[in-house]
Design an enzyme around this catalytic site. Structure first.
Site, PDB file in Angstrom:
ATOM      1  N   ASP A  11       0.871  -1.177   0.000  1.00 26.30           N
ATOM      2  CA  ASP A  11       0.000   0.000   0.000  1.00 26.30           C
ATOM      3  C   ASP A  11       0.907   1.225   0.000  1.00 26.30           C
ATOM      4  OD1 ASP A  11      -2.203   1.647   0.215  1.00 26.30           O
ATOM      5  OD2 ASP A  11      -2.376   1.430   2.385  1.00 26.30           O
ATOM      6  N   GLU A  71      -2.389  -1.809  -4.756  1.00 27.63           N
ATOM      7  CA  GLU A  71      -3.703  -1.232  -5.009  1.00 27.63           C
ATOM      8  C   GLU A  71      -3.615  -0.284  -6.188  1.00 27.63           C
ATOM      9  OE1 GLU A  71      -5.791   1.060  -2.014  1.00 27.63           O
ATOM     10  OE2 GLU A  71      -6.704  -0.781  -1.285  1.00 27.63           O
ATOM     11  N   ASP A 143      -2.358   1.010   7.525  1.00 26.61           N
ATOM     12  CA  ASP A 143      -1.499   0.859   6.342  1.00 26.61           C
ATOM     13  C   ASP A 143      -1.056  -0.594   6.197  1.00 26.61           C
ATOM     14  OD1 ASP A 143      -1.140   3.704   5.415  1.00 26.61           O
ATOM     15  OD2 ASP A 143      -0.494   3.885   7.488  1.00 26.61           O
TER      16      ASP A 143
END
Lengths: 184, 184
Positions: A11, A71, A143
């Site tokens: 991420d 992502e 996160d």
């Protein structure tokens, strides 16, 4: 028991980068590693990216994942912030290059939908489901759980595409992104 | 003769990346190296970034520049293309990380203004001035001359800031351009 595979979820951000590594054996997922790499705000953008990029390379060298999932972030307010998100992503991707690791992308709604069953789930719901799926508490922040969720999403999506035939997998990896949104 | 310094200019893109390296000795600029790294369009975005990123690392390892200058590109049509420009930039920057190289950014208008005297100069005008300043023909395309122009911009801007103090870098870029014209 099927063969074992390591998936690293990332991420990316320019201040913090979440990393979560899971191992898939047959139908079982196990948490191998999770970390939130953070760079102090007092550093310049490049100083922060250096800290984050170098630590990520260390982690990849140590864990040797077969596949990496990121992502397909795209909730930028404007072109300027999209540009900065892109830079952070580029630095994260660079840490993976030249290692023969395949990179896959998932839309945030796809990650949430596969992990929680709801495409608009909030971070707390994602965290709870990650805990349930992996069977233990994650003490790190969102996160880290977001990164683990991306890895879980990939592990379970590939499973589906393996069932549906390899032609689809090939097409997806050639495009550099997983377009298997119809699969789950 | 002052001390020698190597500056690498980079013009990053996800299909092609221009690299130009100049060496500055006293007031003289010399072209050391120029290349346009290109990645075939048949590859995925990540495939292309891998080709570009790895070749750039090789070049940096070989040339060992002290400073790197990149364009603060920002002519994206929309947030999506800004994101992709950012990724290409992040990969380019990553190749420089962990090597103790300083990274500097310049706006396109600043590069053009310092190299040609006109902030809205076109690529052909930039190419002609790069040729004049360095005293020889560049046979590569605009990606290479743009990268060399960024390196020249940095070399001459730093020169001015050394003379005038860093507070005046921005205001005095015009002098940087004038001094670069004495160089060919």
């Amino acid at each position: 028991m099927g063969k074992q595979k390591r998936v690293l979820g990332i991420d990316p951000g320019s201040h913090r980068l979440g990393v979560g590594c899971i191992e898939k054996t047959g139908n079982t997922l196990r948490l191998v590693f999770a970390e939130v790499i953070s760079a102090p705000a007092r550093h310049s953008l490049y100083g922060r990216l250096e800290i984050i990029g170098l630590r990520l390379r260390e982690i990849i060298d140590q864990l040797v994942p077969e596949e990496i999932a990121v992502e397909d972030i795209f909730h930028a307010k404007n072109a300027r912030s999209a540009f900065h998100l892109g830079i952070a992503r580029g630095v994260a991707i660079s840490a993976c290059l030249g290692r023969g690791v395949k990179i896959f992308e998932y839309a945030p709604t796809q990650v949430k939908s596969i992990v929680t069953g709801y495409g608009r789930a909030d971070k707390e719901q994602v965290k709870k489901m990650v805990r349930l799926i992996l069977g233990h508490e994650i003490t790190l922040g969102y996160d880290a759980t977001d990164a683990i969720a991306i890895a879980i999403c990939h592990a379970n999506t590939v499973k589906v595409s393996e069932h549906l035939g390899s032609a689809q997998i090939r097409r997806e990896t050639e495009n550099g992104r997983l377009s298997s949104r119809k699969n789950p």
